[in-house]
Motif scaffolding. Structure first.
Motif, mmCIF file in Angstrom:
data_model
loop_
_atom_site.group_PDB
_atom_site.id
_atom_site.type_symbol
_atom_site.label_atom_id
_atom_site.label_comp_id
_atom_site.label_asym_id
_atom_site.label_seq_id
_atom_site.Cartn_x
_atom_site.Cartn_y
_atom_site.Cartn_z
ATOM 1 N N ALA A 1 1.384 22.705 20.652
ATOM 2 C CA ALA A 1 2.013 22.331 19.249
ATOM 3 C C ALA A 1 2.688 21.696 19.081
ATOM 4 C CB ALA A 1 1.707 23.364 18.704
ATOM 5 N N LEU A 2 2.656 20.543 18.689
ATOM 6 C CA LEU A 2 4.208 19.568 19.255
ATOM 7 C C LEU A 2 4.877 18.566 17.524
ATOM 8 C CD1 LEU A 2 5.874 17.826 20.735
ATOM 9 C CD2 LEU A 2 4.626 15.794 20.718
ATOM 10 N N PRO A 3 5.589 19.865 17.123
ATOM 11 C CA PRO A 3 6.181 18.778 15.511
ATOM 12 C C PRO A 3 7.031 17.651 15.355
ATOM 13 C CG PRO A 3 7.658 20.852 15.941
ATOM 14 C CD PRO A 3 6.526 20.998 17.050
ATOM 15 N N PHE A 4 6.490 16.949 14.892
ATOM 16 C CA PHE A 4 7.245 15.994 15.138
ATOM 17 C C PHE A 4 9.469 15.638 14.762
ATOM 18 C CE2 PHE A 4 3.649 12.143 14.812
ATOM 19 C CZ PHE A 4 3.181 13.335 16.356
ATOM 20 N N ASN A 5 9.544 16.749 13.953
ATOM 21 C CA ASN A 5 11.502 16.986 13.651
ATOM 22 C C ASN A 5 11.455 17.215 14.862
ATOM 23 O OD1 ASN A 5 10.227 19.081 14.389
ATOM 24 N ND2 ASN A 5 10.435 19.994 12.209
ATOM 25 N N SER B 1 13.164 13.758 15.168
ATOM 26 C CA SER B 1 13.931 13.473 14.625
ATOM 27 C C SER B 1 13.424 14.651 12.897
ATOM 28 C CB SER B 1 13.695 11.709 14.504
ATOM 29 O OG SER B 1 14.667 10.852 12.863
ATOM 30 N N GLU B 2 14.841 14.565 12.119
ATOM 31 C CA GLU B 2 14.660 15.411 11.014
ATOM 32 C C GLU B 2 13.829 14.436 10.496
ATOM 33 O OE1 GLU B 2 14.963 18.318 9.892
ATOM 34 O OE2 GLU B 2 15.385 18.961 12.299
ATOM 35 N N SER B 3 13.375 13.052 10.470
ATOM 36 C CA SER B 3 13.117 12.480 8.997
ATOM 37 C C SER B 3 12.000 12.029 9.796
ATOM 38 C CB SER B 3 13.178 10.582 9.445
ATOM 39 O OG SER B 3 13.175 10.187 10.923
ATOM 40 N N LEU B 4 11.147 12.907 10.519
ATOM 41 C CA LEU B 4 9.582 13.057 10.542
ATOM 42 C C LEU B 4 9.244 14.219 10.918
ATOM 43 C CD1 LEU B 4 9.459 11.235 14.175
ATOM 44 C CD2 LEU B 4 8.425 10.111 11.810
ATOM 45 N N ASP B 5 9.908 14.686 9.770
ATOM 46 C CA ASP B 5 9.681 16.520 9.552
ATOM 47 C C ASP B 5 8.357 16.575 8.943
ATOM 48 O OD1 ASP B 5 10.622 19.357 9.085
ATOM 49 O OD2 ASP B 5 11.092 18.346 7.446
#
Length: 934
Positions: free
Chosen positions: A783-787, A790-794
């Protein structure tokens, strides 16, 4: 004792309300730690789908067993429209579709019969002949979550080599607030109505209420749901492919024996009511009562044309045949003088489920906790499956014949046809049996046609009416003793008892138009009031065919019925009662220690299971063409010792190594354990010294057994992310295969004489225990959250898993065997974005080829080779409250699309990929809905 300190990540999860602990002592310790860290960390607050992902991940993370989990976004809001769709995306799990809907669940290469399904921890009954649960019976709107146990512990009641799937309802006292939720959904299929009397749209609706009273000592939850879900299908179906031989008898190829393509329109209607009452008058006493009622109806309208070829009346010219040079398969041909059967069928499957459970937990003192659990569940299923025939003339050689050609396109879609007659002409196509199928002496005698030119020509349709009743009562008592030492934190002792009885009654009836007699042996024109126009079979080149209201004809007396049981023994074989009484004693020790300075937790336990089973049925034979029966009653008992071990070693606050080892069992299918047998008494013994020859069920079947080992590495690298690598291995024994066994026929009368013979031993031919083998594989999941980049990909993220499985299994004769449900690889990927109220998800799940069970003639379970498939679904939604619209807080809307690539369901006959048994095209389904939470 465990002195491991939670990290800032764990603290944040706790302060956000996303981590649920069962231990009061641990909760108190962590609450103190949370207060200390309150100023050091930022509270993580996620909602909706992302919240459900985090809660599911934490269920997996903090379980003592190896599990997978699904958690609802909110009450009545599982991530998919069906529980099975959600389960099929979990690592190591996949589903087999039934009529276009995910229904049967496979875990790590094992079919549905090797896993158990529980509801709030209690084993469930099944609407099928076997033990497998059809998940579309359970409405997703009432579920709070699902936990799949891949490794057991000694306290789990469900039994399955593959694992246990536990469906869970809400607990109102744990919610802590009043909730009123309303959900509504409009559903539509991409196909227009394939039948003139069908719908391609439907609806779903649910209402949920949850509240707490009396200073949070009383909790109430009620959920009511209704559904009318359409489904449509264009289906190619082959009778079979007979072999072609040369003048020396050598097989040189094969040809289409016949086909039964049709269009199906069905509607699944389901009404359900769920209620939960919790009562906690003191800190020491907690009572819970839950109830579930489901009224389930699956209505199918099927119309098509059965087209004989090699097994028909027509002659095939060699000049028109095209042969595949590699396989010798005739890919196209033309047959002249062919007569077909035009089918107007109707099927209704009804089931009613009642499930009740009561649980009491009492804290006797600081050292002892007591638990009592009682449950009862029952399902009643009735099937009414009606076939109505029409054509140009009665019997094999009357009426207009046709010249029909077929051509396979080289894919797995089956064949397309050419024809000359107009099958939508009501003057040409009339009610009656155009082929001589009714080979029944009782049917011939009824109409006085024995010895005439109309002998065996009185079957104008058929009615199947099998029923199933399944009833299960369970009791459980357990006591948990808390300990204060450096190794074991608690020991649980318990006993459970289950009493199950499943009865199936199979029956079928020949249908004959009421106007038929030896004086009036012709066909009957469809009365005007029952004509519905036509159904289009253009997808296979057959054009339009007549469509009529066969239910109306039946209900208004246009058909006479005669029981097939009089002359056909197959219904007796399928009719049975199977009873099981299972008593289990268990003990489990919860481990809590340090090894090399690292915390080690888990459990070790053992379960002793005693089983007393019996089956009541009939031994039968035939006399003067009629079936003669004598009752049978066979009992058997056995026991198992099932040890289990689960260990979890925390390398640090994000990394964990898990180890599991257990002996598990899967009980035999209930229909395979039935005591109904075809029996013949012989005056001379056979090679085994037995006088009876018996075929049918085997009431002395014992469970399949396996010893499993699991090793898993988990890394929880962020609040919303983890990756996991798992290895698993199972040694299998006592599997179930076809073979011979000895039968005690004491007290059974010889069907031919009605007298009890002096010799009571028999040789049975059916299912037996035996064989051995291994299954092993691996799982990769992330499970890969993109944040994390970078926080811009939250808000962006991906969930993916891949499972590879191999097996080496032999039957009792040393022959290779392939497990039903086993795909060499399964995978799933979900990409999502959720932020500022927007919710976007796209999912793909794939499985390789496998063997699966489908319905055959008379609703028998038939195993076939099923082609691999890739299913793509997507959803777009918007939550107005999360988007900043305070006046619309609680309102969300969504649109979902299922099977977006129109992936068919395809099964083959044998190894030749050109020989398609089934090609089922379901099209796409769309759902447009809203959810409003007060």
């Amino acid at each position: 004792m465990l002195n491991f300190k939670p990290s800032k990540l764990t603290m944040a999860l706790l302060s956000g309300g996303l981590l649920s602990m069962s231990s009061i002592a641990l909760a108190a310790e962590e609450a103190t730690a949370e207060q200390q860290a309150e100023e050091e960390v930022e509270v993580i607050e996620v909602t909706g789908f992302r919240r459900s992902l985090v809660e599911s991940m934490n269920t997996k993370r903090y379980s003592s067993s190896v599990v997978e989990a699904i958690t609802a976004e909110d009450i009545g809001k599982l991530p998919d429209s069906s529980i099975a769709e959600s389960i099929a995306r979990l690592p190591g799990l996949t589903a087999q579709r039934l009529d276009g809907r995910a229904s049967k669940v496979s875990i790590r290469g094992f079919g549905e019969n090797e896993s158990a399904t529980t509801f709030n921890g209690r084993e469930q009954v099944s609407i099928d002949d076997n033990r497998g649960v059809q998940f579309d019976l359970y409405p997703s709107e009432i579920m709070s979550g699902v936990t799949v146990y891949k490794t057991p512990d000694a306290t789990i009641e469900g039994e399955g080599i593959a694992g246990v799937v536990d469906l869970q309802t809400v607990r109102p006292l744990s919610k802590g607030e009043r909730v009123i939720a309303i959900n509504g959904t409009y559903e539509e299929t991409s196909f227009e109505e394939l039948n003139p009397d069908a719908d391609n749209n439907g609806f779903r609706g649910s209402f949920a209420y949850m509240d707490q009273f009396a200073d949070d000592t009383v909790g109430v939850a009620i959920a009511i749901s209704t559904m009318s879900s359409p489904n449509q299908e264009k289906r190619w179906n082959a009778w079979g492919y007979p072999e072609l031989t040369d003048e020396n008898g050598n097989v040189v190829g094969s040809i289409l024996g016949g086909a039964k393509p049709f269009v199906r329109s069905s509607t699944l209607e389901r009404d359900s009511v769920m209620g939960v009452l919790e009562f906690a008058p003191t800190d020491d006493l907690h009572l819970t009562f839950d109830a579930l009622y489901v009224d389930f109806t699956d209505e199918k309208i099927l119309r098509g044309i059965e087209v004989p070829f090699a097994w028909g009346q027509g002659s095939i010219s060699a000049d028109t045949a095209v042969v595949d040079p590699e396989t010798g398969f005739v890919t196209s041909a033309i047959t002249e003088g062919q007569r077909v059967v035009v089918r107007n069928d109707y099927e209704e499957r009804e089931a009613e489920l009642n499930s009740y459970g009561f649980n009491a937990e009492y804290n006797l003192n600081d050292n002892w906790d007591l638990e009592f659990d009682a449950s009862y569940s029952k399902v009643e299923r009735e099937i009414w499956s009606l076939e109505s025939y029409s054509g140009t003339g009665r019997g094999d050689s009357r009426g207009a014949a046709d010249t029909i050609g077929y051509e396979f396109d080289g894919g797995n879609t089956g064949a397309t046809f050419s024809h000359g007659l107009d099958y939508s002409d009501y003057d040409l196509m009339q009610l009656g049996g155009p082929l001589s199928w009714g080979w029944s002496s009782a049917l011939n005698d009824k109409y006085g046609i024995t010895g005439t030119e109309y002998e065996n020509q009185a079957q104008d349709g058929f009615l199947n009416t099998p029923t199933v009743d399944d009833e299960l009562t369970s009791l459980k008592f357990a006591a948990t003793q808390a300990l204060d030492n450096d190794y074991v934190s608690a020991i649980t002792y318990g006993v459970s008892y289950k009493d199950r009885e499943k009865t199936k009654d199979s029956d079928g009836f020949f249908m004959t138009v009421s106007s038929f007699s030896l004086e009036n042996p012709g066909m009957m024109s469809v009365p005007e009031q029952y004509r519905l126009g036509s159904a289009n079979l253009g997808f296979i080149g057959m054009g339009d065919m007549i469509a009529y209201n066969v239910r109306g004809l039946m209900n208004d007396g246009y058909y006479d019925l005669l029981s097939e049981k009089l002359t056909n023994t197959s219904h007796e074989t399928k009719s049975f009662t199977v009873k099981e009484e299972i008593t289990a004693f268990f003990v489990k020790a919860d481990l809590d220690m340090e090894v090399g300075g690292l915390p080690l937790t888990g459990n070790v336990g053992v379960r002793y299971v005693q089983t007393d089973q019996s089956s009541q049925g009939n031994a039968f034979g035939t006399e003067n063409g009629l079936v003669i029966t004598s009752p049978t009653d066979i009992s058997h008992d056995y026991s198992h010792v099932l040890p289990s071990l689960n260990l979890s070693l925390a390398l640090d606050d994000t990394q964990t190594i898990r180890f599991g080892a257990a002996k598990t069992i899967s009980r035999a299918r209930l229909d395979e354990m039935n005591a109904s047998v075809s029996a013949t008494y012989n005056q001379q013994p056979d090679s085994n010294g037995n006088y009876w020859s018996v075929s049918g069920g085997n009431p002395e079947l014992e469970p399949k057994e396996a010893i499993g080992i699991d090793l898993t590495y988990d890394n929880y690298f962020s609040a919303e992310g983890y990756f996991s690598v798992a290895l698993f291995h199972k040694d299998l024994s006592e599997w179930i295969f076809d073979g011979n066994y000895e039968v005690d026929m004491s007290g059974v009368a010889d069907p031919a004489t009605g007298e009890i013979p002096p010799n009571s031993t028999g040789t049975g031919n059916g299912k037996v225990n035996g064989g051995e083998g291994t299954l092993w594989g691996y799982e990769l999941s992330v499970a890969l959250p993109f944040n994390v980049f970078s926080e811009s990909l939250d808000g962006f993220g991906v969930i993916a898993s891949y499972t590879g499985v191999e097996s080496d299994i032999e039957d009792q004769n040393g022959n290779e065997f392939e497990l039903p449900g086993l795909s060499d690889s399964i995978s799933s990927v979900t990409a999502y974005y959720e932020n500022h109220g927007f919710q976007v998800r796209a999912s793909m799940r794939h499985r390789e080829d496998f063997k699966g069970d489908v319905y055959g003639i008379g609703f028998d379970s038939v195993q076939v080779d099923i082609e691999g498939e890739t299913i793509v679904d997507a959803q777009i939604g918007y939550d107005f409250g999360e988007g900043g619209f305070e006046s619309l807080k609680g309102l969300s809307v969504f649109i979902q699309g299922y099977n977006l690539t129109e992936e068919p369901f395809t099964s083959l006959s044998g190894d030749n990929s050109l020989q398609v048994r089934d090609h089922q095209d379901y099209g796409r389904s769309y759902l447009l809905g809203f959810s409003y939470k007060l």
